[in-house]
Enzyme design. Sequence first.
Site, PDB file in Angstrom:
ATOM      1  N   LEU A  88       0.851  -1.194   0.000  1.00 18.48           N
ATOM      2  CA  LEU A  88       0.000   0.000   0.000  1.00 18.48           C
ATOM      3  C   LEU A  88       0.883   1.239   0.000  1.00 18.48           C
ATOM      4  CD1 LEU A  88      -1.490  -2.108   2.346  1.00 18.48           C
ATOM      5  CD2 LEU A  88      -3.276  -0.440   1.916  1.00 18.48           C
TER       6      LEU A  88
ATOM      7  N   GLY B  22       7.130  -5.340   1.921  1.00 20.63           N
ATOM      8  CA  GLY B  22       7.428  -3.920   2.029  1.00 20.63           C
ATOM      9  C   GLY B  22       6.222  -3.050   1.749  1.00 20.63           C
ATOM     10  N   ARG B  23       6.345  -1.766   2.168  1.00 16.07           N
ATOM     11  CA  ARG B  23       5.264  -0.799   1.973  1.00 16.07           C
ATOM     12  C   ARG B  23       3.933  -1.360   2.453  1.00 16.07           C
ATOM     13  NH1 ARG B  23       6.439   2.220  -3.847  1.00 16.07           N
ATOM     14  NH2 ARG B  23       8.472   3.061  -3.275  1.00 16.07           N
ATOM     15  N   ALA B  24       3.947  -1.818   3.678  1.00 14.64           N
ATOM     16  CA  ALA B  24       2.753  -2.497   4.185  1.00 14.64           C
ATOM     17  C   ALA B  24       2.233  -1.852   5.470  1.00 14.64           C
ATOM     18  CB  ALA B  24       3.091  -3.979   4.426  1.00 14.64           C
TER      19      ALA B  24
END
Length: 386
Positions: free
Chosen positions: A229, A250-252
């Site tokens: 996200l 990643g990017r969570a």
Amino acid sequence: MKTAVLSLFLALQTYARVTGSPSGFAAGTTGGGSATPAAPSSLDELVQWITDDKPRVILIDRTWDFIGTEGTTTGKCCSMPSTTVCSGGTSKGQAWIQDHCDGGSWVSCKYDNAALTPLDVGSNKSIVGVGNKGVIKGKGLRVRNGNKNVIIQNIHITNLNPQYVWGGDAITLDNADKVWIDHNKISLIGRQFIVSGWGKAGHVTISNNEFDGRTSWSAGCNGKHYWTLLLLGEQDYYTFQGNWLHDVSGRAPHMGTDHTKSQIFFHGVNNYFQNVGGHAFDVDTNTWVLLEGNYFENVNTPLTDTSLRAGGKLYTTSTVAAAGACQDKLGYICEWNRLAGSGAWKDRTDADVKTKAAAFKSSLVGHYPVADVPAKVVANAGVGKL
């Protein structure tokens, strides 16, 4: 024949409405409201109904497969040593669909075109899966250009060029408002599961979704999807509750940026982060983040070190004292966050977060005990669990 048609009609009516109503920042979102529920009979009709300006309750009662409908592109993609070649990795990497390749080398590639252009969802839409049958394959959804009042519920969005970065995004919010994303599953996506554009995403509730990162192509070279996200909008309020994020890396989520006038408030409650082979939360500037009752199991980095120095404000609720200190501004005791077999949790108690949250206490959703999170979230998150 009439009996069969009637039986089908009655079966659809069983699932003909949105189940429940949103809490948190998307409260009051009604989607298609009282419009007569209907299932499209063709891809063309599905596209028309999703993109037009009429209030609709659109039933997804089958797999709608967009792969191949807009042709394919054969050309060159960028292979990067760290994300594509994956020497010593446990999975294949992802090549990049882009027009530059600094530090890498060009390789031949072929990708599906449909995934690169999402369906633009009109205002006042409910897109609702029937049972566990609702699948949109090879194409994502996008709410933009001022459209609002959208419900996306009980849909599995999957197979958007998963072997390529920039292969497609599942759900995009850009200059939108009042969006409820609930009980969906997202898997095998080239880039972001959910992404906001530079415009505002508005008031959004993301609840009870399964973000399934298992993949054969990973930019982290570990069989876990990296791009989960990315939340960057100009004026955004997120309720993120009861979601199951597993096998990602990643990017969570990642939230915040200094490239725009980004202003983001994020309330993360009772989410289950499981088998994250990289980082979960990555917080940049211009953000206010309240985290409570989240469970991190086998997560390498629950909260990045850069989150502590990038300028964002965080309240991470890691001690009894921090939980109790919520009461002065918010009127309740926050739930602490729990780790099991995970990296260290960072303790931050920025008072600015409580002050910001106090301005909209009615939009702060309640929590249940963090010990119950794994069982409850797995039982409830995703499709076919309404």
